[in-house]
Scaffold this motif. Structure first.
Motif, PDB file in Angstrom:
ATOM      1  N   GLY A  78       0.731  -1.147  -0.009  1.00 25.73           N
ATOM      2  CA  GLY A  78       0.140  -0.085  -0.008  1.00 25.73           C
ATOM      3  C   GLY A  78       0.742   1.235   0.024  1.00 25.73           C
ATOM      4  O   GLY A  78       0.202   2.333  -0.107  1.00 25.73           O
ATOM      5  N   GLU A  79       2.010   1.126   0.112  1.00 27.69           N
ATOM      6  CA  GLU A  79       3.141   2.402   0.015  1.00 27.69           C
ATOM      7  C   GLU A  79       2.919   3.165  -0.905  1.00 27.69           C
ATOM      8  O   GLU A  79       2.696   2.851  -2.275  1.00 27.69           O
ATOM      9  N   ARG A  80       2.664   4.631  -0.652  1.00 30.48           N
ATOM     10  CA  ARG A  80       2.667   5.559  -1.841  1.00 30.48           C
ATOM     11  C   ARG A  80       4.214   5.763  -2.246  1.00 30.48           C
ATOM     12  O   ARG A  80       5.267   6.014  -1.519  1.00 30.48           O
ATOM     13  N   MET A  81       4.462   5.521  -3.659  1.00 28.79           N
ATOM     14  CA  MET A  81       5.690   5.541  -4.427  1.00 28.79           C
ATOM     15  C   MET A  81       5.877   6.932  -4.907  1.00 28.79           C
ATOM     16  O   MET A  81       6.857   7.571  -5.196  1.00 28.79           O
ATOM     17  N   ARG A  82       4.656   7.480  -5.374  1.00 25.33           N
ATOM     18  CA  ARG A  82       4.772   8.952  -6.049  1.00 25.33           C
ATOM     19  C   ARG A  82       3.389   9.529  -5.814  1.00 25.33           C
ATOM     20  O   ARG A  82       2.504   8.778  -5.765  1.00 25.33           O
ATOM     21  N   GLY A  83       3.651  11.003  -5.824  1.00 23.78           N
ATOM     22  CA  GLY A  83       2.433  11.547  -5.486  1.00 23.78           C
ATOM     23  C   GLY A  83       1.537  11.772  -6.645  1.00 23.78           C
ATOM     24  O   GLY A  83       1.809  11.465  -7.839  1.00 23.78           O
ATOM     25  N   PRO A  84       0.520  12.843  -6.654  1.00 20.12           N
ATOM     26  CA  PRO A  84      -0.174  13.805  -5.926  1.00 20.12           C
ATOM     27  C   PRO A  84      -0.602  13.221  -4.587  1.00 20.12           C
ATOM     28  O   PRO A  84      -0.656  13.995  -3.648  1.00 20.12           O
ATOM     29  N   SER A  85      -1.006  12.109  -4.484  1.00 20.94           N
ATOM     30  CA  SER A  85      -1.515  11.437  -3.540  1.00 20.94           C
ATOM     31  C   SER A  85      -0.631  11.598  -2.232  1.00 20.94           C
ATOM     32  O   SER A  85       0.611  11.486  -2.569  1.00 20.94           O
ATOM     33  N   ASP A  86      -1.268  12.088  -1.082  1.00 18.89           N
ATOM     34  CA  ASP A  86      -0.203  12.333  -0.039  1.00 18.89           C
ATOM     35  C   ASP A  86      -0.326  11.003   0.958  1.00 18.89           C
ATOM     36  O   ASP A  86       0.348  11.005   2.001  1.00 18.89           O
ATOM     37  N   PHE A  87      -1.148  10.066   0.589  1.00 22.71           N
ATOM     38  CA  PHE A  87      -1.542   8.996   1.523  1.00 22.71           C
ATOM     39  C   PHE A  87      -1.216   7.728   0.988  1.00 22.71           C
ATOM     40  O   PHE A  87      -1.056   7.620  -0.346  1.00 22.71           O
ATOM     41  N   ASP A  88      -0.974   6.751   1.539  1.00 26.40           N
ATOM     42  CA  ASP A  88      -0.924   5.395   1.192  1.00 26.40           C
ATOM     43  C   ASP A  88      -2.156   4.498   0.818  1.00 26.40           C
ATOM     44  O   ASP A  88      -3.261   5.235   1.032  1.00 26.40           O
ATOM     45  N   LEU A  89      -2.247   3.622   0.024  1.00 23.60           N
ATOM     46  CA  LEU A  89      -3.355   2.893  -0.611  1.00 23.60           C
ATOM     47  C   LEU A  89      -3.861   2.047   0.559  1.00 23.60           C
ATOM     48  O   LEU A  89      -2.918   1.268   1.204  1.00 23.60           O
ATOM     49  N   ALA A  90      -5.055   2.037   0.624  1.00 22.76           N
ATOM     50  CA  ALA A  90      -5.533   1.065   1.738  1.00 22.76           C
ATOM     51  C   ALA A  90      -5.455  -0.313   1.494  1.00 22.76           C
ATOM     52  O   ALA A  90      -5.919  -0.572   0.306  1.00 22.76           O
ATOM     53  N   CYS A  91      -4.947  -1.245   2.329  1.00 23.96           N
ATOM     54  CA  CYS A  91      -4.884  -2.594   1.575  1.00 23.96           C
ATOM     55  C   CYS A  91      -5.685  -3.527   2.778  1.00 23.96           C
ATOM     56  O   CYS A  91      -5.796  -3.152   4.098  1.00 23.96           O
ATOM     57  N   TYR A  92      -6.204  -4.551   2.325  1.00 21.42           N
ATOM     58  CA  TYR A  92      -6.936  -5.448   3.094  1.00 21.42           C
ATOM     59  C   TYR A  92      -6.496  -6.916   2.998  1.00 21.42           C
ATOM     60  O   TYR A  92      -6.164  -7.135   2.027  1.00 21.42           O
ATOM     61  N   GLY A  93      -6.414  -7.501   4.083  1.00 18.54           N
ATOM     62  CA  GLY A  93      -6.122  -9.197   3.941  1.00 18.54           C
ATOM     63  C   GLY A  93      -6.989  -9.987   3.225  1.00 18.54           C
ATOM     64  O   GLY A  93      -8.377  -9.629   3.238  1.00 18.54           O
ATOM     65  N   THR A  94      -6.559 -10.946   2.448  1.00 17.56           N
ATOM     66  CA  THR A  94      -7.306 -11.808   1.849  1.00 17.56           C
ATOM     67  C   THR A  94      -7.035 -13.226   1.803  1.00 17.56           C
ATOM     68  O   THR A  94      -5.936 -13.403   2.177  1.00 17.56           O
ATOM     69  N   TYR A  95      -7.862 -13.997   1.678  1.00 22.48           N
ATOM     70  CA  TYR A  95      -7.449 -15.591   1.493  1.00 22.48           C
ATOM     71  C   TYR A  95      -8.442 -16.283   0.661  1.00 22.48           C
ATOM     72  O   TYR A  95      -9.716 -15.832   0.503  1.00 22.48           O
ATOM     73  N   GLU A  96      -8.093 -17.547   0.083  1.00 18.25           N
ATOM     74  CA  GLU A  96      -9.048 -18.232  -0.442  1.00 18.25           C
ATOM     75  C   GLU A  96      -9.482 -19.683   0.313  1.00 18.25           C
ATOM     76  O   GLU A  96      -8.541 -20.204   0.643  1.00 18.25           O
ATOM     77  N   GLU A  97     -10.697 -19.909   0.553  1.00 21.62           N
ATOM     78  CA  GLU A  97     -11.262 -21.110   1.029  1.00 21.62           C
ATOM     79  C   GLU A  97     -12.314 -21.520   0.741  1.00 21.62           C
ATOM     80  O   GLU A  97     -13.236 -20.740   0.408  1.00 21.62           O
ATOM     81  N   ASN A  98     -12.550 -22.612   0.579  1.00 17.26           N
ATOM     82  CA  ASN A  98     -13.983 -23.221   0.194  1.00 17.26           C
ATOM     83  C   ASN A  98     -14.197 -22.674  -1.088  1.00 17.26           C
ATOM     84  O   ASN A  98     -15.634 -22.455  -1.306  1.00 17.26           O
ATOM     85  N   GLY A  99     -13.474 -22.589  -2.000  1.00 19.42           N
ATOM     86  CA  GLY A  99     -13.819 -22.120  -3.227  1.00 19.42           C
ATOM     87  C   GLY A  99     -14.372 -20.404  -3.230  1.00 19.42           C
ATOM     88  O   GLY A  99     -14.968 -20.140  -4.649  1.00 19.42           O
ATOM     89  N   ARG A 100     -14.115 -19.679  -2.209  1.00 18.63           N
ATOM     90  CA  ARG A 100     -14.332 -18.430  -2.462  1.00 18.63           C
ATOM     91  C   ARG A 100     -13.061 -17.486  -1.837  1.00 18.63           C
ATOM     92  O   ARG A 100     -12.123 -17.935  -1.339  1.00 18.63           O
ATOM     93  N   VAL A 101     -13.266 -16.297  -2.343  1.00 18.70           N
ATOM     94  CA  VAL A 101     -12.204 -15.284  -1.812  1.00 18.70           C
ATOM     95  C   VAL A 101     -12.873 -14.433  -0.818  1.00 18.70           C
ATOM     96  O   VAL A 101     -14.067 -13.894  -0.935  1.00 18.70           O
ATOM     97  N   TRP A 102     -11.848 -14.442   0.187  1.00 20.99           N
ATOM     98  CA  TRP A 102     -12.357 -13.638   1.515  1.00 20.99           C
ATOM     99  C   TRP A 102     -11.682 -12.306   1.750  1.00 20.99           C
ATOM    100  O   TRP A 102     -10.374 -12.433   1.549  1.00 20.99           O
ATOM    101  N   VAL A 103     -12.175 -11.296   2.182  1.00 24.72           N
ATOM    102  CA  VAL A 103     -11.447 -10.069   2.672  1.00 24.72           C
ATOM    103  C   VAL A 103     -11.488  -9.999   4.089  1.00 24.72           C
ATOM    104  O   VAL A 103     -12.633  -9.980   4.542  1.00 24.72           O
ATOM    105  N   LEU A 104     -10.516  -9.609   4.552  1.00 18.20           N
ATOM    106  CA  LEU A 104     -10.314  -9.304   5.992  1.00 18.20           C
ATOM    107  C   LEU A 104     -10.296  -7.623   6.342  1.00 18.20           C
ATOM    108  O   LEU A 104      -9.302  -7.144   6.135  1.00 18.20           O
ATOM    109  N   PRO A 105     -11.525  -6.969   6.794  1.00 14.89           N
ATOM    110  CA  PRO A 105     -11.410  -5.982   6.969  1.00 14.89           C
ATOM    111  C   PRO A 105     -10.317  -5.390   8.201  1.00 14.89           C
ATOM    112  O   PRO A 105     -10.308  -6.175   9.156  1.00 14.89           O
ATOM    113  N   LYS A 106      -9.949  -4.245   8.051  1.00 14.22           N
ATOM    114  CA  LYS A 106      -8.987  -3.655   9.120  1.00 14.22           C
ATOM    115  C   LYS A 106     -10.073  -3.422  10.233  1.00 14.22           C
ATOM    116  O   LYS A 106     -11.001  -2.830  10.346  1.00 14.22           O
ATOM    117  N   ARG A 107      -9.625  -3.217  11.560  1.00 14.92           N
ATOM    118  CA  ARG A 107     -10.212  -2.884  12.355  1.00 14.92           C
ATOM    119  C   ARG A 107     -10.308  -1.187  12.654  1.00 14.92           C
ATOM    120  O   ARG A 107      -9.305  -0.726  12.128  1.00 14.92           O
TER     121      ARG A 107
END
Ligand code: FES
Length: 208
Positions: free
Chosen positions: A179-208
């Motif tokens: 998620g690291e910002r490598m170049r602007g104009p954005s001042d912020f990093d990119l939001a990233c969420y954990g993922t995994y695949e299980e039982n034939g589906r893709v799951w996303v883990l929201p941040k707290r």
């Protein structure tokens, strides 16, 4: 010191302490990984733990609460980041709360078959809990990010070079894995969420 606090909290909640990674989750009904976050290697380890133990709840603690390291740990997939001094109370709360496992909070976003064999940007989605997100397959891993933090544009048509994407709107560049910002104009990093695949589906883990 931290280990004593961790042991005490685990004992109170009826957990078993393992100082090495278990070979499988079979004997565990619930796994909580507690790790000291000292440098970038510990941050990278969080992602590999998420890959290996997708249902584990990751707790990272810092000796010196350095903001950049703290934020990087959250971005890398730690479910909870705290200071060394508060690891005991924080853990007690986590271990005593059955609603706080990562798996409980994971969201199924699509079928694995929907993205099989595809690379780069996979799809954009709008989730009630997370808002606009994008799925990617980069370097063999399925990743989930938010939109460009500059003006919330989809990065779907952005050029990808390795794991770095360039925003099609104004050229900000982000590492899709960290998620690291490598170049602007954005001042912020990119939001990233954990993922995994299980039982034939893709799951996303929201941040707290
Ligand atoms: S919207 Fe992405 S750089 Fe402006």
């Amino acid at each position: 010191m931290a280990l004593r606090a961790i042991s005490r909290a685990a004992q109170e909640a009826g957990f078993v302490i393992a100082t090495e990674a278990p070979s499988s989750l079979a004997p565990f009904t619930r796994l909580v990984i507690v790790a000291e976050v000292v440098n970038q290697d510990d941050i990278l380890a969080a992602r590999s733990w998420k890959d290996e133990f997708p249902s584990a709840y990751l707790v990272g603690f810092l000796e010196m609460p350095k903001q950049s390291l703290w934020l990087a740990a959250e971005r890398a997939g730690f479910d909870l980041v705290c200071s060394r001094g508060s690891v005991g109370p924080a853990l007690r709360k986590v271990l005593g709360d059955d609603t706080l496992t990562s798996t409980d909070r994971a969201i199924a976003v699509c079928n694995s078959a929907d993205i099989a064999g595809r690379l780069g940007h996979l799809m954009d989605l709008e989730l009630e809990s997370l808002g606009a997100i994008s799925l990617w397959r980069v370097e063999g891993r399925v990743l989930c990010t938010g939109r460009c933090p500059h003006q919330r544009v989809s990065l779907a048509s952005g050029e990808i070079d390795g794991s770095v994407v360039t925003c099609p709107a104004h050229g900000s560049r982000f590492d899709l894995i960290s998620g690291e910002r490598m170049r602007g104009p954005s001042d912020f990093d990119l939001a990233c969420y954990g993922t995994y695949e299980e039982n034939g589906r893709v799951w996303v883990l929201p941040k707290r």
